[in-house]
Enzyme design. Structure first.
Site, PDB file in Angstrom:
ATOM      1  N   GLU A  51      66.406  30.365  69.106  1.00  0.00           N
ATOM      2  CA  GLU A  51      67.708  31.020  69.280  1.00  0.00           C
ATOM      3  C   GLU A  51      67.810  31.365  70.752  1.00  0.00           C
ATOM      4  O   GLU A  51      67.125  32.271  71.228  1.00  0.00           O
ATOM      5  CB  GLU A  51      67.769  32.250  68.375  1.00  0.00           C
ATOM      6  N   LYS A  98      54.986  38.758  68.657  1.00  0.00           N
ATOM      7  CA  LYS A  98      54.779  39.069  70.068  1.00  0.00           C
ATOM      8  C   LYS A  98      56.110  39.552  70.642  1.00  0.00           C
ATOM      9  O   LYS A  98      57.012  38.768  70.931  1.00  0.00           O
ATOM     10  CB  LYS A  98      54.311  37.823  70.824  1.00  0.00           C
ATOM     11  N   GLU A 114      74.655  31.903  81.844  1.00  0.00           N
ATOM     12  CA  GLU A 114      74.569  33.154  81.102  1.00  0.00           C
ATOM     13  C   GLU A 114      74.204  34.269  82.090  1.00  0.00           C
ATOM     14  O   GLU A 114      73.228  34.154  82.825  1.00  0.00           O
ATOM     15  CB  GLU A 114      73.485  33.018  80.034  1.00  0.00           C
TER      16      GLU A 114
HETATM   17  P1  ADP Z   1      64.226  36.834  78.862  1.00  0.00           P
HETATM   18  O1  ADP Z   1      64.635  36.176  80.146  1.00  0.00           O
HETATM   19  O2  ADP Z   1      65.341  37.160  77.959  1.00  0.00           O
HETATM   20  O3  ADP Z   1      63.162  37.887  79.006  1.00  0.00           O
HETATM   21  P2  ADP Z   1      62.248  34.987  78.023  1.00  0.00           P
HETATM   22  O4  ADP Z   1      62.543  33.685  77.389  1.00  0.00           O
HETATM   23  O5  ADP Z   1      61.579  35.007  79.341  1.00  0.00           O
HETATM   24  O6  ADP Z   1      63.628  35.694  78.016  1.00  0.00           O
HETATM   25  O7  ADP Z   1      61.398  35.934  77.065  1.00  0.00           O
HETATM   26  C1  ADP Z   1      61.554  35.996  75.663  1.00  0.00           C
HETATM   27  C2  ADP Z   1      60.208  36.141  75.033  1.00  0.00           C
HETATM   28  O8  ADP Z   1      59.430  34.986  75.342  1.00  0.00           O
HETATM   29  C3  ADP Z   1      59.398  37.338  75.526  1.00  0.00           C
HETATM   30  O9  ADP Z   1      58.664  37.872  74.444  1.00  0.00           O
HETATM   31  C4  ADP Z   1      58.465  36.710  76.546  1.00  0.00           C
HETATM   32  O10 ADP Z   1      57.284  37.440  76.740  1.00  0.00           O
HETATM   33  C5  ADP Z   1      58.178  35.376  75.883  1.00  0.00           C
HETATM   34  N1  ADP Z   1      57.707  34.323  76.796  1.00  0.00           N
HETATM   35  C6  ADP Z   1      57.902  34.225  78.127  1.00  0.00           C
HETATM   36  N2  ADP Z   1      57.297  33.118  78.614  1.00  0.00           N
HETATM   37  C7  ADP Z   1      56.715  32.497  77.568  1.00  0.00           C
HETATM   38  C8  ADP Z   1      55.958  31.282  77.406  1.00  0.00           C
HETATM   39  N3  ADP Z   1      55.671  30.489  78.429  1.00  0.00           N
HETATM   40  N4  ADP Z   1      55.536  30.954  76.175  1.00  0.00           N
HETATM   41  C9  ADP Z   1      55.828  31.724  75.110  1.00  0.00           C
HETATM   42  N5  ADP Z   1      56.530  32.881  75.188  1.00  0.00           N
HETATM   43  C10 ADP Z   1      56.962  33.269  76.398  1.00  0.00           C
END
Ligand code: ADP
Length: 479
Positions: free
Chosen positions: A248, A173, A382
Site C-alpha cells: 500500500e 515492524k 506526493e
Molecule cells: P516513509 O517515507 O513514509 O517513512 P518508508 O517507506 O521509508 O516510508 O517507511 C515505511 C516503513 O518501511 C517503516 O517502517 C520503515 O522503517 C520501513 N523501511 C524503510 N526502509 C526499508 C527497507 N529497505 N526494507 C524494509 N522496510 C523498510
C-alpha cells in the site's frame, strides 16, 4: 530519566540483542518521549522463531475461538482509548481531538475480522460426474507487517487483524518514528488472551530490521505500507523468495469539483481531503480539479476556509497538528521551494506556522498552490504535508484525462449532483477508491488499495482476509 521501550517477542518484553536504544521525539514540542530498543537481524530471527513456533496451535484453533480472542483485543483497545490516543498524539502529532476516533477505528479492525474469521469459506466446484472438487483457505504461516508513521496503530491493526483472523502469526515492524502504540498493542493483546508468539513486535531502523524480516526464509508473506521507493525494494527482495506481498504505497489523488456540486458541502471536505492528519495520509486528495465556471468562486471559498483552520495539537477538530517528524517537515518545505521555483503561485500558506504554543513544534500552515502545469513537481509528487494544488478544467473528458495523468491510483473524489455523470466518471477514473460527495470516508469493510504505482493487493474488507490466506484445491475421484 527517559523511559526505555523494549520489544515484544513471544509474549514477553525483549531486550535488544545489540543493547542499543534510540530516542523518539514529540513533534509538537521537540521533547524526547522515550528511548526505543534498536532491533537488528538477530532480534528479527528470534521473533520469527517465536511466531513460527506459535503458528500451528494458532491455526488449529477454531475460527470462532480465534475470532473471540480478536474481539477481546478490540475491546481492550477501546478500554484503553484515551491512553492510546494520547500516546499516538505525542508520538506523531495527531491532534488530541482527532486521535480517539482513530483509536476506535483501530479497534474496529479486530471486531470486524474477529466476526469474519468463521466466514473464510471455500467453494465446491462442479466438475465431471464422479468427481468432487472443493477449495479451502489456509494461512501462510508467519506474516511480516511493516508500517509507516502517519497513523501507527491504525496501520498496524489494518494488517494484523486480518492476518491473525486467517490463522497466521505476525512479526510487526513499526516505523522508527512511531513505535509506542504498536508495542502497546502487542502487550494489550497478550493481556486479552492472545497466545505467546502470535503477535511479536521488533522495533528498529527500516534499512536494518526491514530487509532482515522480508528476507527471512520462514516469513511467508509481507504486508507493507509506506513509500513507493521502499515498496520497490521490498518487492525485489520478495521476488527472490517468490513470496506474495501486499503493498500500500503513495498517492496523488484527484478530487474533482463539477459546476453543479453543492459547494457548501464540497469546500470543507475538499479542504479536509488534503489537510487531514496534516496531509500525511496516502489517500489525500491533493490535486483539486475545479470546473472553470466556478473556479474563481471555489478558490476564494477554499482559501477562506483554510484560513479559518485552527493550528495546534490541542485545538478543536478540525485542526492542523504538527508534521510528524523533522525529516518529513524538511521534505515538505523543500517541495514548496521547488513549486515556487517552477513558477506555481502560492494562494495561501507555504510556510511554518508560528505563535503561542507553536514555536517549538513542526507546524505548517494550510497551503494551496495555483497556476500549476502538469509537469511541476508539486502536481506530480506526493507531498505528505497540508498542501493541495488547484487545477481548472472545462469538460468532463478533460477532468478525467487530468485525473488519470499520474503514476499513482490510490484514491479520488467526485463532487456533483448529476448521478449519470458521477457513474460515468467513477467508471473511468483509474484509482482503487472513488468517493462521491464525501472524502476520507473510510470503513473497515470497504476494500482499499492502489492502481498503478499506488500498490498491489487490497487491505480491508473480505478481500483482505482472503489475501492473508492461500487457496487449496482438493479434487477427489469418487471410486
Ligand atoms: P516513509 O517515507 O513514509 O517513512 P518508508 O517507506 O521509508 O516510508 O517507511 C515505511 C516503513 O518501511 C517503516 O517502517 C520503515 O522503517 C520501513 N523501511 C524503510 N526502509 C526499508 C527497507 N529497505 N526494507 C524494509 N522496510 C523498510
Amino acid at each position: 530519566m527517559t523511559e526505555q521501550l523494549l520489544m515484544f517477542v513471544n509474549g514477553k518484553n525483549h531486550l535488544p540483542t545489540s543493547g542499543e536504544f534510540f530516542d523518539t521525539h514529540d513533534p509538537s514540542n521537540g521533547a524526547v518521549l522515550a528511548s526505543v530498543a534498536k532491533g537488528n537481524g538477530k532480534d528479527v530471527a528470534l521473533a520469527v522463531m517465536a511466531a513460527e513456533q506459535a503458528s500451528e496451535a494458532w491455526a488449529s484453533l477454531s475460527p470462532i475461538e480465534r475470532g473471540r480472542i480478536l474481539h477481546r483485543v478490540g475491546q481492550v483497545i477501546v478500554d484503553n482509548r484515551d491512553r492510546l490516543a494520547y500516546m499516538e498524539s505525542q508520538d506523531m502529532g495527531m491532534p488530541f481531538k482527532a486521535s480517539p476516533g482513530v483509536i476506535d477505528s483501530s479497534a474496529e479492525y479486530f471486531e470486524y475480522y474477529g466476526g469474519l474469521a468463521p466466514s473464510l469459506l471455500g467453494d465446491t466446484i462442479p466438475g465431471e460426474q464422479g468427481k468432487f472438487i472443493y477449495t479451502s483457505h489456509e494461512p501462510y504461516g508467519v506474516v511480516g507487517v511493516i508500517t509507516p508513521w502517519n497513523a501507527p496503530l491504525n496501520q498496524a491493526a489494518r494488517a494484523v487483524a486480518p492476518a491473525l483472523a486467517a490463522g497466521n502469526t505476525v512479526v510487526l515492524k513499526p516505523s522508527e518514528y512511531s513505535n509506542l502504540t504498536a508495542l502497546e498493542l502487542a502487550r494489550l493483546a497478550s493481556e486479552a488472551g492472545l497466545p505467546d508468539g502470535v503477535l511479536n513486535v521488533v522495533t528498529g531502523f527500516g534499512d536494518e530490521v526491514g530487509p532482515a524480516l522480508v528476507s527471512h526464509p520462514d516469513v511467508a508473506k509481507i504486508a507493507f505500507t509506506g513509500s513507493v521507493r521502499t515498496g520497490q525494494i521490498i518487492g525485489e527482495l520478495a521476488a527472490r523468495k517468490v513470496m506474495p506481498v501486499t503493498l500500500e504505497l503513495g498517492g496523488k489523488s484527484p478530487n474533482i469539483v463539477f459546476e453543479d456540486a453543492k459547494l457548501e458541502a464540497a469546500v470543507p471536505m475538499v479542504l479536509f481531503g488534503f489537510i487531514a492528519n496534516s496531509g500525511q495520509i496516502c489517500s489525500s486528495g491533493t490535486r483539486v480539479l475545479v470546473q472553470r465556471s466556478i473556479y474563481d468562486k471555489f478558490s476564494q471559498m477554499l482559501a477562506a476556509a483554510a484560513q479559518q483552520i485552527s493550528i495546534g495539537i490541542d485545538k478543536d477538530f478540525p485542526t492542523l497538528g504538527p508534521i510528524a517528524n523533522q525529516m518529513q517537515y524538511d521534505k515538505v518545505m523543500a517541495h514548496f521551494d521547488t513549486a515556487r521555483k517552477e513558477g506555481a503561485t502560492l494562494l495561501i500558506g507555504g510556510e511554518r506556522a508560528t505563535g503561542e504554543g507553536l514555536d517549538e513544534g513542526l507546524y505548517i500552515k494550510p497551503t494551496i498552490f495555483t497556476d500549476v502545469t502538469m509537469d511541476m513537481h508539486i502536481v506530480r509528487e506526493e507531498i505528505f504535508g497540508p498542501a493541495g494544488v488547484l487545477i481548472p478544467f472545462d469538460t468532463e473528458e478533460e477532468a478525467i484525462r487530468i485525473a488519470n495523468d499520474t503514476e499513482y491510483g490510490l484514491c479520488s473524489g467526485i463532487w456533483s449532483q448529476n448521478v449519470s455523470r458521477v457513474h460515468r466518471v467513477a467508471a473511468k477514473i483509474k484509482a482503487g477508491t472513488v468517493y462521491v460527495n464525501t472524502y476520507h470516508d473510510m470503513y473497515v469493510g470497504a476494500p482499499m488499495g492502489g492502481y498503478k504505482k499506488s500498490g498491489i493487493g487490497r487491505e480491508k474488507g473480505i478481500q483482505a482476509l482472503k489475501q492473508y490466506s492461500q487457496t487449496k484445491t482438493v479434487t477427489m475421484n469418487l471410486i
